[in-house]
Design a protein around this motif. Structure first.
Motif, mmCIF file in Angstrom:
data_model
loop_
_atom_site.group_PDB
_atom_site.id
_atom_site.type_symbol
_atom_site.label_atom_id
_atom_site.label_comp_id
_atom_site.label_asym_id
_atom_site.label_seq_id
_atom_site.Cartn_x
_atom_site.Cartn_y
_atom_site.Cartn_z
ATOM 1 N N GLN A 205 -5.578 -27.057 2.521
ATOM 2 C CA GLN A 205 -6.629 -26.045 2.563
ATOM 3 C C GLN A 205 -7.148 -25.742 1.163
ATOM 4 N N LEU B 28 -10.181 -29.789 8.549
ATOM 5 C CA LEU B 28 -10.367 -29.910 7.099
ATOM 6 C C LEU B 28 -10.806 -31.302 6.683
ATOM 7 N N THR C 91 -4.253 -28.153 12.320
ATOM 8 C CA THR C 91 -4.623 -27.556 11.038
ATOM 9 C C THR C 91 -5.402 -28.538 10.165
#
Length: 225
Positions: free
Chosen positions: A86, A16, A12
């Motif tokens: 995020q 990013l 995840t």
């Protein structure tokens, strides 16, 4: 809530521009001045909102903003931290600010001091008192490490020994880096006169020593789930 694996967290974070480094999510944001770093920090903190309390910390420099996400309760990266990564990344992106894993001048990493001990409960209080550190959150005794309450200094953890090791140093450093930086860091250490003692636990860690035998481990999150 199910515990996230390191691989799940990294899958995840990596897209990013963040990296999982020893139980925390780290990112750098390049800026042109200290004032710009403060402005970027304001964007990140505003985006995080009240959910950032106990999770998000920022560090300002004249060339970069350092962002760190970790649950203060568990000492790990949680689902909430991934959501914050995020949210903060998107908010910074709207200001043309990019989260990245750092650069050659300052890579994302953490430092630990490991102390070999035959009786951890006997020696741990001394190190807690002399450093002013506190117990690591979420870890049971005697596995709990000691941490700087403001996150400035390296973590201190205790390695259980069954017998004295007179042939080697009893305190060593652990340097945790992003996986893609492990081999370059090892190569640089070897070129500087070091020796690779063991790669048996790689990619979790490699054991190196300087020219006089003082040891250090180069570590990553990989191989630990």
């Amino acid at each position: 809530m199910a515990t996230l694996t390191r691989r799940q967290i990294s899958e995840t974070l990596d897209p990013l521009g963040w990296r999982l480094i020893h139980g925390a999510a780290l990112a750098h944001v390049a800026v042109a001045s200290l004032a710009a770093a403060a402005e970027a920090a304001a964007v990140a903190v505003t985006a995080a909102g009240t959910g950032g309390n106990g999770h998000l910390s920022v560090e300002l420099h004249s060339d970069r903003l350092l962002l760190r996400l970790q649950s203060a309760v568990t000492g790990t990266v949680s689902e909430a931290d991934l959501h914050l990564a995020q949210t903060v990344t998107e908010a910074l992106g709207r200001r043309s600010l990019v989260t990245s894993p750092g650069d050659a001048a300052a890579a994302p990493q953490s430092m630990e001091i490991a102390i070999d001990a035959l009786d951890i409960p006997l020696v741990q209080p001394f190190w807690r008192a002399v450093t002013g550190y506190v117990d690591e959150p979420g870890a049971p005794e005697p596995d709990a490490a000691l941490i700087d309450p403001l996150g400035r200094g390296p973590e201190i953890w205790f390695q259980q020994m069954d017998a004295p090791r007179v042939q080697r140093n009893r305190i060593h450093l652990d340097v945790t880096v992003a996986p893609e930086l492990a081999q370059p860091r090892i190569d640089a250490a070897l070129a500087a006169g070091g020796t690779l003692l063991s790669a048996a636990r790689a990619p979790a860690f490699w054991v190196l020593a300087d020219a006089e035998g003082n040891e250090v481990c180069v570590c990553t999150w990989q191989g630990r789930d």
